[in-house]
Design a protein around this motif. Structure first.
Motif, short mmCIF file in Angstrom:
data_model
loop_
_atom_site.label_atom_id
_atom_site.label_comp_id
_atom_site.label_asym_id
_atom_site.label_seq_id
_atom_site.Cartn_x
_atom_site.Cartn_y
_atom_site.Cartn_z
N GLU A 169 32.65 35.65 -12.22
CA GLU A 169 32.07 36.07 -10.94
C GLU A 169 33.15 36.39 -9.90
O GLU A 169 32.84 36.82 -8.79
CB GLU A 169 31.12 35.00 -10.41
N SER A 208 29.97 31.47 -16.19
CA SER A 208 28.95 32.36 -16.76
C SER A 208 29.42 32.83 -18.13
O SER A 208 30.61 33.06 -18.32
CB SER A 208 28.75 33.57 -15.84
N GLN A 210 28.56 35.63 -19.39
CA GLN A 210 28.26 37.06 -19.42
C GLN A 210 29.31 37.93 -20.11
O GLN A 210 28.99 38.77 -20.95
CB GLN A 210 28.04 37.57 -18.00
N ARG A 231 30.22 25.39 -11.46
CA ARG A 231 30.70 26.04 -10.24
C ARG A 231 31.25 25.00 -9.29
O ARG A 231 30.54 24.06 -8.89
CB ARG A 231 29.58 26.82 -9.57
N GLU A 233 31.74 25.22 -6.23
CA GLU A 233 31.48 25.60 -4.84
C GLU A 233 31.02 24.36 -4.09
O GLU A 233 30.27 23.54 -4.61
CB GLU A 233 30.45 26.73 -4.74
N LEU A 241 23.94 23.12 -7.87
CA LEU A 241 24.54 22.07 -8.67
C LEU A 241 25.95 22.54 -9.07
O LEU A 241 26.20 23.74 -9.14
CB LEU A 241 23.72 21.85 -9.95
N PHE A 244 25.17 23.42 -14.12
CA PHE A 244 23.78 23.81 -14.34
C PHE A 244 23.69 24.65 -15.60
O PHE A 244 24.70 25.08 -16.14
CB PHE A 244 23.23 24.58 -13.12
N MET A 246 22.37 27.96 -17.68
CA MET A 246 21.99 29.35 -17.41
C MET A 246 21.65 30.05 -18.72
O MET A 246 22.33 29.86 -19.72
CB MET A 246 23.14 30.08 -16.71
N GLU A 248 21.39 33.77 -20.31
CA GLU A 248 21.88 35.10 -19.98
C GLU A 248 21.64 36.09 -21.12
O GLU A 248 22.37 36.10 -22.10
CB GLU A 248 23.38 35.03 -19.67
N TYR A 364 32.17 43.79 -12.16
CA TYR A 364 31.59 44.36 -13.38
C TYR A 364 30.32 45.18 -13.14
O TYR A 364 29.76 45.74 -14.07
CB TYR A 364 31.32 43.25 -14.41
N GLU A 386 16.73 32.98 -4.69
CA GLU A 386 17.27 33.66 -5.88
C GLU A 386 17.11 32.80 -7.12
O GLU A 386 17.63 31.70 -7.20
CB GLU A 386 18.75 33.98 -5.66
N ILE A 387 16.41 33.34 -8.10
CA ILE A 387 16.21 32.60 -9.35
C ILE A 387 16.97 33.30 -10.49
O ILE A 387 17.42 32.67 -11.44
CB ILE A 387 14.69 32.46 -9.65
N ILE A 388 17.12 34.64 -10.34
CA ILE A 388 17.85 35.44 -11.33
C ILE A 388 18.84 36.33 -10.59
O ILE A 388 18.51 36.89 -9.54
CB ILE A 388 16.87 36.32 -12.14
N GLY A 389 20.05 36.45 -11.15
CA GLY A 389 21.00 37.45 -10.67
C GLY A 389 21.44 38.28 -11.86
O GLY A 389 21.71 37.72 -12.92
N ARG A 393 25.92 47.04 -16.05
CA ARG A 393 27.37 46.84 -16.05
C ARG A 393 28.10 48.19 -15.94
O ARG A 393 27.61 49.21 -16.42
CB ARG A 393 27.81 46.13 -17.32
N GLY A 434 18.98 30.83 -13.67
CA GLY A 434 19.37 29.43 -13.52
C GLY A 434 18.22 28.56 -13.97
O GLY A 434 17.14 28.58 -13.37
O1 4AD Z 1 23.85 35.22 -9.66
P1 4AD Z 1 24.77 34.50 -10.60
O2 4AD Z 1 26.05 34.00 -10.05
O3 4AD Z 1 25.01 35.54 -11.79
C1 4AD Z 1 25.86 35.40 -12.83
O4 4AD Z 1 26.53 34.42 -13.08
C2 4AD Z 1 25.84 36.57 -13.76
N1 4AD Z 1 27.09 36.56 -14.53
C3 4AD Z 1 24.62 36.50 -14.64
C4 4AD Z 1 24.51 37.66 -15.59
O5 4AD Z 1 24.32 38.76 -15.14
N2 4AD Z 1 24.60 37.43 -16.88
O6 4AD Z 1 24.01 33.29 -11.28
C5 4AD Z 1 22.81 33.52 -11.99
C6 4AD Z 1 21.76 32.50 -11.60
C7 4AD Z 1 21.37 32.51 -10.14
O7 4AD Z 1 20.42 33.51 -9.87
C8 4AD Z 1 20.81 31.11 -9.97
O8 4AD Z 1 19.48 31.03 -10.47
C9 4AD Z 1 21.71 30.30 -10.87
O9 4AD Z 1 22.27 31.18 -11.81
N3 4AD Z 1 22.77 29.64 -10.12
C10 4AD Z 1 22.79 28.33 -9.83
N4 4AD Z 1 21.92 27.35 -10.11
C11 4AD Z 1 22.22 26.10 -9.67
N5 4AD Z 1 23.35 25.79 -9.01
C12 4AD Z 1 24.26 26.74 -8.71
N6 4AD Z 1 25.40 26.41 -8.08
C13 4AD Z 1 24.00 28.08 -9.13
N7 4AD Z 1 24.68 29.25 -9.02
C14 4AD Z 1 23.91 30.18 -9.63
#
Ligand code: 4AD
Ligand code: MG
Length: 463
Positions: A169, A208, A210, A231, A233, A241, A244, A246, A248, A364, A386-389, A393, A434
């Protein structure tokens, strides 16, 4: 005697059979008529099974009358129709074996109801409560549904690494992995000498899967990866969290609109499976946690998700007359309050926002013809945001290289990623869901720490 679950013992068709059940006592009540009612739960379902233990059982005075919440027992007996209104069946015990006691003076889950905050301190005991048992079952159901959806649709389940050298990311929010002695770090010319580290270079826990999923998608078509991501952060919110899960999916020959179609079908499937397969637990969440969850999930099944370009989302927010804590300005990321306004007030349902400014999204993502935006998409839902990102590409080698430079990444360290564009490049797309955000949305649980068994957040990694 056959060993069956409490869930099976509660079914009418078990009536007449001799069974054994095993679990933990929730309550014991002694009747004047010389017998006791024991409620036993084994986690197979929300409900308990009622046991009738007669005073003529040989351990009635010595053990049965001492049973209290938390004790572990095996019960042999016959399933009979229950006279009580709440349940169809009960078990008339022929033998009650006590495996372990739980001192009622000390056992924390004795009677009193505790706050979720308090229960977080007892991560080892909270799955024994109704709420956390239900969360665990719904979480399991969602995971099964995720695998079923992708397996039925021709996706290959692939495993991507947990330890990696690349920051997918590009946000620099990674936990470093090292075997170096932190109090005596090897240095050469004053700089840390990573050649002496385990992997000969700085390495991290993945944010990720990805980039590696793209490798498999550009060879095998449609793939998905599903695993833990990390993460670093420093966000102490109810939706973040540090560790977590994910899921993908990554698909060769998909463009952004295909990606949106897939995300929508996928979420609808997962939500409707939760409703149909976890009906009892969902009733509980609807009664005790959030009285809108069943309605919301039911409605989503027949509603088309709104698809909204970022630029239009910004206009809606700016013209909304709302006082937001964070100002809305083209070029800035949407904050959770903005996402919630769109999904809860303006559209009252899920919204897919797409074509975000290139400056706020990773390298990307495919650059649009306007050169200002990229083919990003975020699926937003009420309450959770946000539930999906995801995104389409960037498959053009030259554009990808310049995007990397723009974001201060060294193309050399991503040589393998660039090779995918050198040899047989294809349009492709994918997204990340997520898992915990999905469980939050389905259950209505307000805090993400309560939908993962052992939450990791800044300053907290107990158990
Ligand atoms: O939007 P994000 O950062 O996208 C990616 O990591 C891409 N590489 C995904 C891809 O295209 N294959 O994270 C995707 C999802 C978010 O929409 C959220 O639901 C969840 O991951 N997410 C978290 N869930 C819990 N705690 C966190 N710190 C999260 N950060 C992201
Ligand atoms: Mg995102």
């Amino acid at each position: 005697m056959s060993l069956i679950s409490v869930q099976s013992a509660r079914c009418k068709d078990a009536i007449g059979s001799q069974v054994t059940i095993q679990g933990w006592v929730r309550t014991r009540r002694d009747s004047k008529g010389g017998f006791s009612f024991i409620e036993v739960n084994d986690g197979s379902c929300m409900a308990n099974i009622q046991i009738i233990a007669d005073a003529d059982l040989d351990n009635y005075e010595s053990e049965i009358k001492r049973l209290s919440a938390g004790c572990s027992v095996s019960i042999d007996g016959e399933v009979k129709p229950s006279g009580g209104g709440k349940q169809d069946t009960e078990i008339h015990a022929a033998a009650v074996t006590v495996h372990g006691w739980a001192d009622p003076e000390e056992y924390p889950l004795q009677k009193k109801r505790h706050s979720f905050e308090k229960l977080r301190e007892w991560a080892h005991l909270r799955p024994r409560t109704n709420t956390f048992g239900a969360v665990a079952r719904v979480r399991n159901c969602i995971c099964r549904s995720i695998h079923n959806f992708f397996q039925e649709n021709g996706f290959l389940y692939t495993h991507t690494p947990i330890i990696t050298a690349s920051d997918c990311e590009g946000a620099g929010e990674m936990f470093q992995v090292t075997t170096m002695n932190l109090s005596d770090v090897p240095k050469t010319d004053g700089k840390i000498d990573f050649e002496q580290d385990f992997f000969d270079r700085p390495s991290y826990l993945t944010v990720s899967g990805q980039l590696e999923a793209e490798i498999y998608a550009t060879a095998l078509g449609k793939v998905y990866t599903f695993g833990p991501t990390f993460r670093a952060e420093n966000s102490n919110t109810s939706r973040h969290l540090a560790e977590f899960w994910m899921v993908e999916p990554e698909m060769a020959f998909y463009e952004l609109s295909d990606n949106m179609d897939l995300a929508e079908a996928f979420l609808k499937r997962v939500f409707s499976d939760a409703l149909s397969q976890c009906a009892e637990d969902m009733d509980f969440f609807n009664q005790r946690i959030d009285d809108t969850v069943i309605d919301t999930l039911t409605q989503i099944a027949d509603k088309e998700f709104i698809r909204l370009p970022y630029t239009e989302a910004v206009e809606i927010l700016q013209n909304s007359g709302q006082q937001f804590e964070y100002a809305v300005e083209w070029g800035r990321d949407l904050q959770s309050e903005h996402e919630r306004f769109l999904t809860e007030q303006h559209f009252d349902g899920p919204v897919i926002v797409y074509d975000y400014p290139r400056t706020i999204k990773p390298f990307y993502m495919r650059v649009n013809d306007d050169e200002k935006t990229v083919r990003a998409m975020d699926v937003l839902v009420p309450k959770v945001g946000e539930i999906i990102g995801g995104s389409q590409r960037e498959e053009r080698l030259d554009v990808l290289k310049s995007r990397m430079q723009e974001q201060d990444l060294e193309p050399e360290s991503y040589w393998w990623y660039l090779d995918l564009r050198r040899y047989g490049t294809v349009p492709h797309a994918g997204f990340g869901l997520g898992l915990e955000r999905a469980v939050q949305f389905v259950t209505g649980m307000a805090n993400i720490r309560d939908v993962i068994p052992f939450p990791r957040t800044p300053g907290s990694a107990d158990f």
